[in-house]
Design a protein around this motif. Structure first.
Motif, PDB file in Angstrom:
ATOM      1  N   PRO A 299      11.456  -4.091 -35.913  1.00 18.56           N
ATOM      2  CA  PRO A 299      10.865  -2.805 -35.516  1.00 18.56           C
ATOM      3  C   PRO A 299      11.824  -1.875 -34.771  1.00 18.56           C
ATOM      4  O   PRO A 299      11.676  -0.660 -34.853  1.00 18.56           O
ATOM      5  CB  PRO A 299       9.685  -3.213 -34.633  1.00 18.56           C
ATOM      6  N   GLU A 300      12.778  -2.419 -34.073  1.00 20.43           N
ATOM      7  CA  GLU A 300      13.704  -1.592 -33.282  1.00 20.43           C
ATOM      8  C   GLU A 300      14.942  -1.166 -34.072  1.00 20.43           C
ATOM      9  O   GLU A 300      15.776  -0.434 -33.551  1.00 20.43           O
ATOM     10  CB  GLU A 300      14.138  -2.354 -32.027  1.00 20.43           C
ATOM     11  N   GLN A 301      15.078  -1.616 -35.281  1.00 19.31           N
ATOM     12  CA  GLN A 301      16.296  -1.382 -36.064  1.00 19.31           C
ATOM     13  C   GLN A 301      16.082  -0.341 -37.163  1.00 19.31           C
ATOM     14  O   GLN A 301      16.495  -0.540 -38.297  1.00 19.31           O
ATOM     15  CB  GLN A 301      16.767  -2.702 -36.688  1.00 19.31           C
ATOM     16  N   ARG A 302      15.503   0.777 -36.837  1.00 20.75           N
ATOM     17  CA  ARG A 302      15.123   1.768 -37.848  1.00 20.75           C
ATOM     18  C   ARG A 302      16.281   2.172 -38.773  1.00 20.75           C
ATOM     19  O   ARG A 302      16.166   2.113 -39.985  1.00 20.75           O
ATOM     20  CB  ARG A 302      14.518   2.988 -37.173  1.00 20.75           C
ATOM     21  N   ASP A 303      17.385   2.605 -38.209  1.00 29.62           N
ATOM     22  CA  ASP A 303      18.517   3.030 -39.043  1.00 29.62           C
ATOM     23  C   ASP A 303      19.113   1.858 -39.811  1.00 29.62           C
ATOM     24  O   ASP A 303      19.418   1.961 -40.996  1.00 29.62           O
ATOM     25  CB  ASP A 303      19.597   3.702 -38.192  1.00 29.62           C
ATOM     26  N   GLY A 304      19.266   0.742 -39.130  1.00 32.43           N
ATOM     27  CA  GLY A 304      19.850  -0.432 -39.762  1.00 32.43           C
ATOM     28  C   GLY A 304      19.011  -0.961 -40.899  1.00 32.43           C
ATOM     29  O   GLY A 304      19.537  -1.362 -41.938  1.00 32.43           O
ATOM     30  N   ARG A 305      17.706  -0.945 -40.721  1.00 29.15           N
ATOM     31  CA  ARG A 305      16.873  -1.485 -41.790  1.00 29.15           C
ATOM     32  C   ARG A 305      16.879  -0.571 -43.014  1.00 29.15           C
ATOM     33  O   ARG A 305      16.812  -1.040 -44.137  1.00 29.15           O
ATOM     34  CB  ARG A 305      15.475  -1.821 -41.305  1.00 29.15           C
ATOM     35  N   GLN A 306      16.992   0.745 -42.818  1.00 24.16           N
ATOM     36  CA  GLN A 306      17.078   1.646 -43.971  1.00 24.16           C
ATOM     37  C   GLN A 306      18.376   1.417 -44.741  1.00 24.16           C
ATOM     38  O   GLN A 306      18.382   1.421 -45.973  1.00 24.16           O
ATOM     39  CB  GLN A 306      16.969   3.111 -43.520  1.00 24.16           C
ATOM     40  N   ARG A 307      19.458   1.204 -44.014  1.00 31.60           N
ATOM     41  CA  ARG A 307      20.734   0.902 -44.682  1.00 31.60           C
ATOM     42  C   ARG A 307      20.635  -0.405 -45.464  1.00 31.60           C
ATOM     43  O   ARG A 307      21.132  -0.510 -46.583  1.00 31.60           O
ATOM     44  CB  ARG A 307      21.881   0.822 -43.660  1.00 31.60           C
ATOM     45  N   GLU A 308      19.999  -1.401 -44.867  1.00 27.33           N
ATOM     46  CA  GLU A 308      19.853  -2.698 -45.532  1.00 27.33           C
ATOM     47  C   GLU A 308      18.960  -2.574 -46.767  1.00 27.33           C
ATOM     48  O   GLU A 308      19.258  -3.161 -47.816  1.00 27.33           O
ATOM     49  CB  GLU A 308      19.278  -3.726 -44.547  1.00 27.33           C
ATOM     50  N   ILE A 309      17.892  -1.823 -46.676  1.00 27.26           N
ATOM     51  CA  ILE A 309      17.021  -1.597 -47.834  1.00 27.26           C
ATOM     52  C   ILE A 309      17.811  -0.909 -48.945  1.00 27.26           C
ATOM     53  O   ILE A 309      17.747  -1.314 -50.111  1.00 27.26           O
ATOM     54  CB  ILE A 309      15.773  -0.780 -47.440  1.00 27.26           C
ATOM     55  N   ASP A 310      18.565   0.122 -48.588  1.00 31.68           N
ATOM     56  CA  ASP A 310      19.370   0.844 -49.589  1.00 31.68           C
ATOM     57  C   ASP A 310      20.394  -0.088 -50.239  1.00 31.68           C
ATOM     58  O   ASP A 310      20.579  -0.058 -51.456  1.00 31.68           O
ATOM     59  CB  ASP A 310      20.087   2.033 -48.950  1.00 31.68           C
ATOM     60  N   ARG A 311      21.023  -0.923 -49.422  1.00 31.07           N
ATOM     61  CA  ARG A 311      22.076  -1.807 -49.918  1.00 31.07           C
ATOM     62  C   ARG A 311      21.534  -2.862 -50.887  1.00 31.07           C
ATOM     63  O   ARG A 311      22.160  -3.177 -51.897  1.00 31.07           O
ATOM     64  CB  ARG A 311      22.760  -2.495 -48.728  1.00 31.07           C
ATOM     65  N   LEU A 312      20.344  -3.389 -50.610  1.00 28.54           N
ATOM     66  CA  LEU A 312      19.803  -4.492 -51.400  1.00 28.54           C
ATOM     67  C   LEU A 312      18.681  -4.095 -52.364  1.00 28.54           C
ATOM     68  O   LEU A 312      18.118  -4.952 -53.039  1.00 28.54           O
ATOM     69  CB  LEU A 312      19.293  -5.586 -50.459  1.00 28.54           C
ATOM     70  N   PHE A 313      18.384  -2.819 -52.430  1.00 25.59           N
ATOM     71  CA  PHE A 313      17.220  -2.351 -53.181  1.00 25.59           C
ATOM     72  C   PHE A 313      17.195  -2.864 -54.624  1.00 25.59           C
ATOM     73  O   PHE A 313      16.173  -3.351 -55.112  1.00 25.59           O
ATOM     74  CB  PHE A 313      17.141  -0.821 -53.161  1.00 25.59           C
ATOM     75  N   ALA A 314      18.299  -2.779 -55.315  1.00 31.49           N
ATOM     76  CA  ALA A 314      18.352  -3.178 -56.726  1.00 31.49           C
ATOM     77  C   ALA A 314      18.260  -4.693 -56.901  1.00 31.49           C
ATOM     78  O   ALA A 314      17.898  -5.174 -57.979  1.00 31.49           O
ATOM     79  CB  ALA A 314      19.629  -2.655 -57.377  1.00 31.49           C
ATOM     80  N   GLN A 315      18.578  -5.454 -55.839  1.00 27.73           N
ATOM     81  CA  GLN A 315      18.633  -6.909 -55.944  1.00 27.73           C
ATOM     82  C   GLN A 315      17.352  -7.608 -55.514  1.00 27.73           C
ATOM     83  O   GLN A 315      17.262  -8.829 -55.612  1.00 27.73           O
ATOM     84  CB  GLN A 315      19.769  -7.441 -55.069  1.00 27.73           C
TER      85      GLN A 315
END
Length: 161
Positions: free
Chosen positions: A121-137
């Motif tokens: 919950p506290e990692q808003r920017d980081g989690r969006q980057r992680e979602i973008d990075r792994l989205f296709a996988q």
């Protein structure tokens, strides 16, 4: 279609069942696996808007089973305290029965965001980057709940009433 609970006095209300789903961090998904064997796999999930969401690889046993049979169940153990001197456990658990489907690309991001927000919950920017990075996988599965059943130890009932 769904059996009545034999010990109905220990049944959780729908609101109590939903609270267990909302606060739980892991559960066990049960599907009809290969060769007629049940396949039950522990996983992280998020409950939102009356549905459960979980992620997985884009191929594998879970997805093969769901493709063959969409009917699944999902169990969350909310409490399991062993009480040796009473020869019992003080338990509370919920089973959700429903149908599972793999989310299409246009629905996947929202489910991923819900899952990531629950666990980071506290990692808003980081989690969006992680979602973008792994989205296709990653694959996201939605479980639409058709029936809920929850039960608790009788000792917990008297404490809550």
């Amino acid at each position: 279609m769904f059996r009545k609970m034999r010990r109905h006095r220990q049944a959780l209300t729908e609101a109590q069942c939903l609270a267990v789903l909302a606060r739980g961090t892991s559960g066990v998904l049960a599907v009809s696996g290969d060769g007629g064997y049940p396949y039950a796999v522990p996983l992280s999930y998020v409950y939102a808007d009356g549905k459960l969401y979980f992620h997985c690889a884009p191929e594998g046993h879970k997805l093969d089973a769901i493709a063959r049979e969409q009917k699944v169940s999902f169990c969350v153990i909310d409490q399991d305290a062993v009480v040796p001197e009473e020869y019992t456990t003080y338990f509370r658990s919920v089973i959700a029965f429903g149908t599972a489907r793999v989310l299409p690309q246009e629905e996947k991001r929202r489910a991923l965001e819900l899952l990531a927000a629950k666990y980071s919950p506290e990692q808003r920017d980081g989690r969006q980057r992680e979602i973008d990075r792994l989205f296709a996988q990653v694959c996201m599965v939605e479980l639409t709940i058709q029936h809920l059943s929850g039960k608790q130890a009788k000792e917990l009932m008297t404490r809550e009433n």
